[in-house]
Design a protein around this motif. Structure first.
Motif, PDB file in Angstrom:
ATOM      1  N   THR A  11       6.405  -6.203   2.501  1.00 49.54           N
ATOM      2  CA  THR A  11       6.112  -6.769   1.186  1.00 49.54           C
ATOM      3  C   THR A  11       6.600  -5.836   0.088  1.00 49.54           C
ATOM      4  O   THR A  11       6.469  -4.620   0.188  1.00 49.54           O
ATOM      5  CB  THR A  11       4.592  -6.999   1.036  1.00 49.54           C
ATOM      6  OG1 THR A  11       4.185  -7.911   2.042  1.00 49.54           O
ATOM      7  CG2 THR A  11       4.250  -7.568  -0.320  1.00 49.54           C
ATOM      8  N   ASP A  12       7.153  -6.410  -0.953  1.00 47.10           N
ATOM      9  CA  ASP A  12       7.616  -5.636  -2.103  1.00 47.10           C
ATOM     10  C   ASP A  12       6.424  -4.942  -2.754  1.00 47.10           C
ATOM     11  O   ASP A  12       5.362  -5.539  -2.929  1.00 47.10           O
ATOM     12  CB  ASP A  12       8.306  -6.571  -3.093  1.00 47.10           C
ATOM     13  CG  ASP A  12       8.944  -5.830  -4.253  1.00 47.10           C
ATOM     14  OD1 ASP A  12       9.146  -4.615  -4.135  1.00 47.10           O
ATOM     15  OD2 ASP A  12       9.242  -6.479  -5.262  1.00 47.10           O
ATOM     16  N   SER A  13       6.595  -3.682  -3.121  1.00 45.33           N
ATOM     17  CA  SER A  13       5.473  -2.908  -3.665  1.00 45.33           C
ATOM     18  C   SER A  13       4.949  -3.491  -4.975  1.00 45.33           C
ATOM     19  O   SER A  13       3.783  -3.329  -5.303  1.00 45.33           O
ATOM     20  CB  SER A  13       5.879  -1.450  -3.853  1.00 45.33           C
ATOM     21  OG  SER A  13       6.960  -1.365  -4.740  1.00 45.33           O
ATOM     22  N   LEU A  67      -7.705  -7.052   7.944  1.00 46.38           N
ATOM     23  CA  LEU A  67      -8.450  -8.125   7.281  1.00 46.38           C
ATOM     24  C   LEU A  67      -8.468  -7.908   5.761  1.00 46.38           C
ATOM     25  O   LEU A  67      -8.292  -8.856   4.988  1.00 46.38           O
ATOM     26  CB  LEU A  67      -9.876  -8.198   7.832  1.00 46.38           C
ATOM     27  CG  LEU A  67     -10.704  -9.390   7.383  1.00 46.38           C
ATOM     28  CD1 LEU A  67     -10.036 -10.689   7.801  1.00 46.38           C
ATOM     29  CD2 LEU A  67     -12.102  -9.308   7.954  1.00 46.38           C
ATOM     30  N   ALA A  68      -8.649  -6.652   5.325  1.00 45.63           N
ATOM     31  CA  ALA A  68      -8.641  -6.347   3.896  1.00 45.63           C
ATOM     32  C   ALA A  68      -7.266  -6.648   3.296  1.00 45.63           C
ATOM     33  O   ALA A  68      -7.166  -7.189   2.189  1.00 45.63           O
ATOM     34  CB  ALA A  68      -9.013  -4.888   3.653  1.00 45.63           C
ATOM     35  N   TRP A  69      -6.197  -6.325   4.036  1.00 44.64           N
ATOM     36  CA  TRP A  69      -4.852  -6.620   3.557  1.00 44.64           C
ATOM     37  C   TRP A  69      -4.673  -8.127   3.375  1.00 44.64           C
ATOM     38  O   TRP A  69      -4.143  -8.583   2.380  1.00 44.64           O
ATOM     39  CB  TRP A  69      -3.797  -6.074   4.516  1.00 44.64           C
ATOM     40  CG  TRP A  69      -2.430  -6.624   4.262  1.00 44.64           C
ATOM     41  CD1 TRP A  69      -1.751  -7.508   5.025  1.00 44.64           C
ATOM     42  CD2 TRP A  69      -1.589  -6.347   3.140  1.00 44.64           C
ATOM     43  NE1 TRP A  69      -0.537  -7.809   4.467  1.00 44.64           N
ATOM     44  CE2 TRP A  69      -0.409  -7.100   3.300  1.00 44.64           C
ATOM     45  CE3 TRP A  69      -1.699  -5.555   2.013  1.00 44.64           C
ATOM     46  CZ2 TRP A  69       0.636  -7.066   2.384  1.00 44.64           C
ATOM     47  CZ3 TRP A  69      -0.665  -5.520   1.104  1.00 44.64           C
ATOM     48  CH2 TRP A  69       0.492  -6.273   1.289  1.00 44.64           C
ATOM     49  N   LEU A  70      -5.134  -8.884   4.363  1.00 48.66           N
ATOM     50  CA  LEU A  70      -4.982 -10.334   4.303  1.00 48.66           C
ATOM     51  C   LEU A  70      -5.741 -10.929   3.118  1.00 48.66           C
ATOM     52  O   LEU A  70      -5.226 -11.796   2.410  1.00 48.66           O
ATOM     53  CB  LEU A  70      -5.473 -10.965   5.612  1.00 48.66           C
ATOM     54  CG  LEU A  70      -5.354 -12.478   5.714  1.00 48.66           C
ATOM     55  CD1 LEU A  70      -3.898 -12.891   5.719  1.00 48.66           C
ATOM     56  CD2 LEU A  70      -6.049 -12.980   6.953  1.00 48.66           C
ATOM     57  N   LEU A  71      -6.947 -10.442   2.865  1.00 47.49           N
ATOM     58  CA  LEU A  71      -7.786 -11.033   1.823  1.00 47.49           C
ATOM     59  C   LEU A  71      -7.559 -10.438   0.433  1.00 47.49           C
ATOM     60  O   LEU A  71      -7.654 -11.147  -0.572  1.00 47.49           O
ATOM     61  CB  LEU A  71      -9.263 -10.897   2.202  1.00 47.49           C
ATOM     62  CG  LEU A  71      -9.682 -11.613   3.501  1.00 47.49           C
ATOM     63  CD1 LEU A  71     -11.124 -11.286   3.814  1.00 47.49           C
ATOM     64  CD2 LEU A  71      -9.459 -13.094   3.380  1.00 47.49           C
ATOM     65  N   LEU A  72      -7.279  -9.132   0.369  1.00 43.90           N
ATOM     66  CA  LEU A  72      -7.271  -8.462  -0.930  1.00 43.90           C
ATOM     67  C   LEU A  72      -5.915  -7.904  -1.374  1.00 43.90           C
ATOM     68  O   LEU A  72      -5.706  -7.686  -2.570  1.00 43.90           O
ATOM     69  CB  LEU A  72      -8.281  -7.313  -0.924  1.00 43.90           C
ATOM     70  CG  LEU A  72      -9.731  -7.699  -0.620  1.00 43.90           C
ATOM     71  CD1 LEU A  72     -10.576  -6.452  -0.474  1.00 43.90           C
ATOM     72  CD2 LEU A  72     -10.258  -8.599  -1.704  1.00 43.90           C
ATOM     73  N   GLY A  73      -5.026  -7.628  -0.451  1.00 44.20           N
ATOM     74  CA  GLY A  73      -3.792  -6.942  -0.827  1.00 44.20           C
ATOM     75  C   GLY A  73      -2.549  -7.791  -0.770  1.00 44.20           C
ATOM     76  O   GLY A  73      -1.586  -7.546  -1.492  1.00 44.20           O
ATOM     77  N   ARG A  74      -2.538  -8.766   0.080  1.00 39.81           N
ATOM     78  CA  ARG A  74      -1.364  -9.606   0.288  1.00 39.81           C
ATOM     79  C   ARG A  74      -1.086 -10.439  -0.957  1.00 39.81           C
ATOM     80  O   ARG A  74      -1.996 -10.896  -1.614  1.00 39.81           O
ATOM     81  CB  ARG A  74      -1.625 -10.521   1.480  1.00 39.81           C
ATOM     82  CG  ARG A  74      -0.404 -11.172   2.020  1.00 39.81           C
ATOM     83  CD  ARG A  74      -0.657 -11.629   3.442  1.00 39.81           C
ATOM     84  NE  ARG A  74       0.582 -11.987   4.048  1.00 39.81           N
ATOM     85  CZ  ARG A  74       1.045 -13.231   4.116  1.00 39.81           C
ATOM     86  NH1 ARG A  74       0.317 -14.213   3.663  1.00 39.81           N
ATOM     87  NH2 ARG A  74       2.200 -13.473   4.671  1.00 39.81           N
ATOM     88  N   ARG A 112      -1.438  -6.409  -4.244  1.00 42.91           N
ATOM     89  CA  ARG A 112      -2.569  -6.538  -5.156  1.00 42.91           C
ATOM     90  C   ARG A 112      -3.576  -5.424  -4.899  1.00 42.91           C
ATOM     91  O   ARG A 112      -3.722  -4.946  -3.782  1.00 42.91           O
ATOM     92  CB  ARG A 112      -3.269  -7.887  -4.946  1.00 42.91           C
ATOM     93  CG  ARG A 112      -2.406  -9.068  -5.265  1.00 42.91           C
ATOM     94  CD  ARG A 112      -3.153 -10.365  -5.123  1.00 42.91           C
ATOM     95  NE  ARG A 112      -3.587 -10.564  -3.749  1.00 42.91           N
ATOM     96  CZ  ARG A 112      -4.641 -11.280  -3.394  1.00 42.91           C
ATOM     97  NH1 ARG A 112      -5.386 -11.867  -4.296  1.00 42.91           N
ATOM     98  NH2 ARG A 112      -4.964 -11.419  -2.128  1.00 42.91           N
ATOM     99  N   ASN A 113      -4.297  -5.023  -5.922  1.00 39.36           N
ATOM    100  CA  ASN A 113      -5.468  -4.146  -5.910  1.00 39.36           C
ATOM    101  C   ASN A 113      -5.211  -2.686  -5.561  1.00 39.36           C
ATOM    102  O   ASN A 113      -5.936  -1.829  -6.033  1.00 39.36           O
ATOM    103  CB  ASN A 113      -6.565  -4.696  -4.990  1.00 39.36           C
ATOM    104  CG  ASN A 113      -7.081  -6.030  -5.460  1.00 39.36           C
ATOM    105  OD1 ASN A 113      -7.203  -6.265  -6.655  1.00 39.36           O
ATOM    106  ND2 ASN A 113      -7.351  -6.914  -4.522  1.00 39.36           N
ATOM    107  N   LEU A 114      -4.250  -2.359  -4.733  1.00 41.01           N
ATOM    108  CA  LEU A 114      -3.943  -0.973  -4.380  1.00 41.01           C
ATOM    109  C   LEU A 114      -2.429  -0.809  -4.298  1.00 41.01           C
ATOM    110  O   LEU A 114      -1.717  -1.787  -4.071  1.00 41.01           O
ATOM    111  CB  LEU A 114      -4.546  -0.605  -3.015  1.00 41.01           C
ATOM    112  CG  LEU A 114      -6.057  -0.431  -2.909  1.00 41.01           C
ATOM    113  CD1 LEU A 114      -6.448  -0.187  -1.457  1.00 41.01           C
ATOM    114  CD2 LEU A 114      -6.559   0.700  -3.770  1.00 41.01           C
ATOM    115  N   PRO A 115      -1.946   0.418  -4.417  1.00 40.20           N
ATOM    116  CA  PRO A 115      -0.518   0.646  -4.204  1.00 40.20           C
ATOM    117  C   PRO A 115      -0.149   0.357  -2.747  1.00 40.20           C
ATOM    118  O   PRO A 115      -0.973   0.452  -1.839  1.00 40.20           O
ATOM    119  CB  PRO A 115      -0.320   2.126  -4.525  1.00 40.20           C
ATOM    120  CG  PRO A 115      -1.522   2.546  -5.275  1.00 40.20           C
ATOM    121  CD  PRO A 115      -2.625   1.621  -4.889  1.00 40.20           C
ATOM    122  N   LYS A 116       1.103   0.043  -2.524  1.00 40.92           N
ATOM    123  CA  LYS A 116       1.568  -0.319  -1.190  1.00 40.92           C
ATOM    124  C   LYS A 116       1.321   0.797  -0.178  1.00 40.92           C
ATOM    125  O   LYS A 116       0.894   0.536   0.944  1.00 40.92           O
ATOM    126  CB  LYS A 116       3.065  -0.654  -1.242  1.00 40.92           C
ATOM    127  CG  LYS A 116       3.637  -1.038   0.096  1.00 40.92           C
ATOM    128  CD  LYS A 116       5.091  -1.377  -0.044  1.00 40.92           C
ATOM    129  CE  LYS A 116       5.701  -1.653   1.310  1.00 40.92           C
ATOM    130  NZ  LYS A 116       7.097  -2.035   1.203  1.00 40.92           N
TER     131      LYS A 116
END
Length: 159
Positions: free
Chosen positions: A26-28, A52-59, A32-36
């Protein structure tokens, strides 16, 4: 028969691999919510919770299931030029605007014609310099040929 815990472990492992690859691809700017880099570390060191956090909050929102894909909404039908927002069946340039553009073009041509004698003078000067450089180059080549010929004669006499 089938070991449920084994299947669950394999499913979690596959989910973790998918989340890790998706996070890396994923492009930096889209994270979402945190740096890559933080997401990669989180997913790498906390496999289940991090994935799970990546799927819900970062993706990125509305991303497809493929890792790193950001193709949110591909058109469902072919898009022609008439579908572009700029397209209009009536001409955008009005008669007034056309006249303004014609006037501006005439002004530019007058300015170009006014600068033409100056450009001609500069071109003549450049041509003169170029001719001078060619003459000097020919003289230098002739000197080199003379020098080589002289060295060749000295070698022949020395032998």
């Amino acid at each position: 028969m089938i070991d449920v815990e084994g299947l669950a472990a394999i499913a979690l492992f596959m989910f973790w691999i998918w989340a890790l690859l998706d996070c890396i691809a994923t492009d930096s700017a889209m994270c979402r919510n945190l740096p890559k880099s933080m997401w990669v570390i989180l997913v790498l060191f906390l496999p289940d919770i991090g994935a799970l956090a990546w799927l819900l909050l970062g993706r990125p929102e509305k991303a497809s299931w493929r890792p790193g894909s950001v193709d949110y909404a591909s058109p469902r039908r072919p898009v022609g030029p008439e579908d572009a927002p700029r397209y209009s069946p009536t001409p955008i340039i009005t008669d007034r605007r056309s006249q303004e553009l014609d006037d501006e073009l005439e002004r530019w041509e007058r300015e170009k014609d006014a600068k033409s004698p100056e450009l001609d003078k500069l071109q003549e000067e450049l041509d003169q310099r170029e001719a001078d450089l060619r003459r000097r180059e020919l003289e230098l080549r002739q000197r080199e040929l003379d020098q080589r010929e002289l060295e060749q004669r000295e070698r022949e006499l020395g032998e």
